[in-house]
Design a protein around this motif. Structure first.
Motif, mmCIF file in Angstrom:
data_model
loop_
_atom_site.group_PDB
_atom_site.id
_atom_site.type_symbol
_atom_site.label_atom_id
_atom_site.label_comp_id
_atom_site.label_asym_id
_atom_site.label_seq_id
_atom_site.Cartn_x
_atom_site.Cartn_y
_atom_site.Cartn_z
ATOM 1 N N GLY A 1 0.796 -1.213 0.000
ATOM 2 C CA GLY A 1 0.000 0.000 0.000
ATOM 3 C C GLY A 1 0.828 1.263 0.000
ATOM 4 N N THR A 2 2.118 1.148 0.297
ATOM 5 C CA THR A 2 3.013 2.300 0.277
ATOM 6 C C THR A 2 4.005 2.184 -0.876
ATOM 7 O OG1 THR A 2 2.845 2.546 2.680
ATOM 8 C CG2 THR A 2 4.689 3.640 1.594
ATOM 9 N N LEU A 3 4.729 1.066 -0.924
ATOM 10 C CA LEU A 3 5.637 0.804 -2.039
ATOM 11 C C LEU A 3 4.968 -0.024 -3.123
ATOM 12 C CD1 LEU A 3 8.965 -0.161 -0.192
ATOM 13 C CD2 LEU A 3 8.393 2.026 -1.265
ATOM 14 N N VAL A 4 4.229 -1.030 -2.684
ATOM 15 C CA VAL A 4 3.706 -2.049 -3.600
ATOM 16 C C VAL A 4 2.180 -2.061 -3.597
ATOM 17 C CG1 VAL A 4 3.535 -4.546 -3.952
ATOM 18 C CG2 VAL A 4 5.735 -3.509 -3.416
ATOM 19 N N ASP A 5 1.609 -2.144 -4.768
ATOM 20 C CA ASP A 5 0.168 -2.365 -4.890
ATOM 21 C C ASP A 5 -0.070 -3.869 -4.906
ATOM 22 O OD1 ASP A 5 -2.498 -2.537 -5.427
ATOM 23 O OD2 ASP A 5 -2.436 -1.438 -7.320
ATOM 24 N N ILE B 1 2.601 -4.644 -8.306
ATOM 25 C CA ILE B 1 3.485 -3.700 -8.991
ATOM 26 C C ILE B 1 3.860 -2.566 -8.039
ATOM 27 C CG2 ILE B 1 2.555 -4.186 -11.290
ATOM 28 C CD1 ILE B 1 0.877 -1.606 -11.005
ATOM 29 N N ALA B 2 4.887 -1.824 -8.419
ATOM 30 C CA ALA B 2 5.275 -0.641 -7.648
ATOM 31 C C ALA B 2 4.230 0.451 -7.849
ATOM 32 C CB ALA B 2 6.641 -0.150 -8.094
ATOM 33 N N VAL C 1 7.189 5.388 -6.719
ATOM 34 C CA VAL C 1 8.030 4.576 -5.840
ATOM 35 C C VAL C 1 9.415 4.326 -6.434
ATOM 36 C CG1 VAL C 1 8.308 2.256 -4.883
ATOM 37 C CG2 VAL C 1 6.152 3.489 -4.589
ATOM 38 N N LEU C 2 9.473 3.867 -7.669
ATOM 39 C CA LEU C 2 10.772 3.554 -8.266
ATOM 40 C C LEU C 2 11.638 4.807 -8.366
ATOM 41 C CD1 LEU C 2 9.722 0.981 -11.018
ATOM 42 C CD2 LEU C 2 10.573 0.554 -8.695
ATOM 43 N N GLU C 3 11.012 5.945 -8.653
ATOM 44 C CA GLU C 3 11.752 7.199 -8.714
ATOM 45 C C GLU C 3 12.284 7.571 -7.326
ATOM 46 O OE1 GLU C 3 8.744 7.139 -12.014
ATOM 47 O OE2 GLU C 3 8.768 6.608 -9.892
ATOM 48 N N ALA D 1 10.196 -8.272 -4.973
ATOM 49 C CA ALA D 1 10.787 -8.771 -6.213
ATOM 50 C C ALA D 1 9.826 -8.624 -7.381
ATOM 51 C CB ALA D 1 11.194 -10.231 -6.044
ATOM 52 N N ALA D 2 8.545 -8.928 -7.148
ATOM 53 C CA ALA D 2 7.551 -8.810 -8.214
ATOM 54 C C ALA D 2 7.424 -7.373 -8.697
ATOM 55 C CB ALA D 2 6.197 -9.317 -7.715
ATOM 56 N N ALA D 3 7.591 -6.427 -7.759
ATOM 57 C CA ALA D 3 7.469 -5.012 -8.108
ATOM 58 C C ALA D 3 8.800 -4.400 -8.534
ATOM 59 C CB ALA D 3 6.913 -4.236 -6.911
ATOM 60 N N GLU D 4 9.861 -5.227 -8.558
ATOM 61 C CA GLU D 4 11.194 -4.800 -8.978
ATOM 62 C C GLU D 4 11.730 -3.670 -8.106
ATOM 63 O OE1 GLU D 4 10.902 -3.982 -13.162
ATOM 64 O OE2 GLU D 4 10.832 -6.101 -13.680
ATOM 65 N N ILE D 5 11.527 -3.811 -6.790
ATOM 66 C CA ILE D 5 12.017 -2.836 -5.816
ATOM 67 C C ILE D 5 13.201 -3.457 -5.075
ATOM 68 C CG2 ILE D 5 11.467 -1.575 -3.698
ATOM 69 C CD1 ILE D 5 8.555 -1.479 -4.701
ATOM 70 N N GLY D 6 14.340 -2.810 -5.142
ATOM 71 C CA GLY D 6 15.537 -3.350 -4.510
ATOM 72 C C GLY D 6 15.895 -2.636 -3.222
ATOM 73 N N ILE D 7 15.358 -3.093 -2.105
ATOM 74 C CA ILE D 7 15.736 -2.581 -0.781
ATOM 75 C C ILE D 7 16.212 -3.780 0.033
ATOM 76 C CG2 ILE D 7 14.956 -1.473 1.346
ATOM 77 C CD1 ILE D 7 12.944 0.098 -0.268
#
Length: 223
Positions: free
Chosen positions: A25-29, A92-93, A97-99, A125-131
């Protein structure tokens, strides 16, 4: 559910040592996956799915105890986890978020989520967010609305919680961040602005703010 802030951000003249993000809900839908999984579980146990409303941001065991105290909590948790892990369709992101993550390169950043470590890993991983630094349900005895997830995230990042900006979308997360002594930026992706009144600033999404790293510290401004 967009919120249009009036005037400058209340922390426009501040910088932060680190940023801690909630995930779902913040980074990922992940709304579709969550709803499908929980509704399927509820129907398997003859539970009215409408009873699930209002629990966003809470750890799964707390939701189970609230809506179905008569079921085996361990089995229920395992089943819901199984359903959610298998369903990443539409995960998804969210906007901006990605920006935001790219702009924070070089600054201490973490995720503090009510999901399990494996579920958080799968959704990021599904949203391609690398933290890399993720505090999950598995890491704390007390989840949101208790401050423990954000206190542990700050500890792992080596910063004072009072010098952290937390980004959240749920009332329970806002309460947890405030209890930890963090400054809170809330997004109205899953909750109405009125429900997020405890935050220092409420915006529609992370696309409404600009993150910058200046001399190793994070500055946030409205776009």
């Amino acid at each position: 559910m967009d919120s249009t802030p009036a005037g400058p951000a209340p922390f426009a003249d501040r910088t932060f040592a680190a940023v801690i993000f909630d995930n779902d809900g913040t980074l990922v839908d992940s709304t579709g996956s969550v709803e499908r999984s929980w509704v399927r579980w509820a129907l398997e146990h003859d539970i009215d799915p409408r009873a699930l409303a209002g629990h966003h941001g809470m750890p799964a065991p707390a939701i189970i105890a609230s809506v179905a105290p008569h079921v085996d909590p361990v089995a229920a948790f395992a089943r819901i986890e199984q359903l959610e892990l298998a369903d990443v369709e539409g995960v998804i992101a969210l906007g901006g978020v990605l920006e935001a993550i790219a702009a924070l390169d070089g600054a201490p950043v973490a995720v503090a989520t009510s999901a399990t470590r494996e579920l958080a890993r799968v959704r990021l991983a599904a949203a391609e967010i690398g933290i890399d630094e993720v505090v999950s349900f598995d890491d704390v005895e007390r989840g949101k609305p208790h401050p423990d997830p954000f206190l542990l995230a700050a500890q792992r990042l080596g910063v004072d919680p009072a010098d952290c900006l937390v980004c959240e979308d749920a009332p329970s997360g806002v309460a947890a961040a405030r209890a930890a002594g963090c400054t809170v930026l809330a997004v109205t992706t899953t909750s109405e602005a009125d429900a997020l009144a405890g935050a220092d600033l409420v915006v529609g999404s992370l696309a409404d703010v600009l993150f910058e790293v200046v001399d190793g510290r994070v500055r946030v401004s409205l776009r």
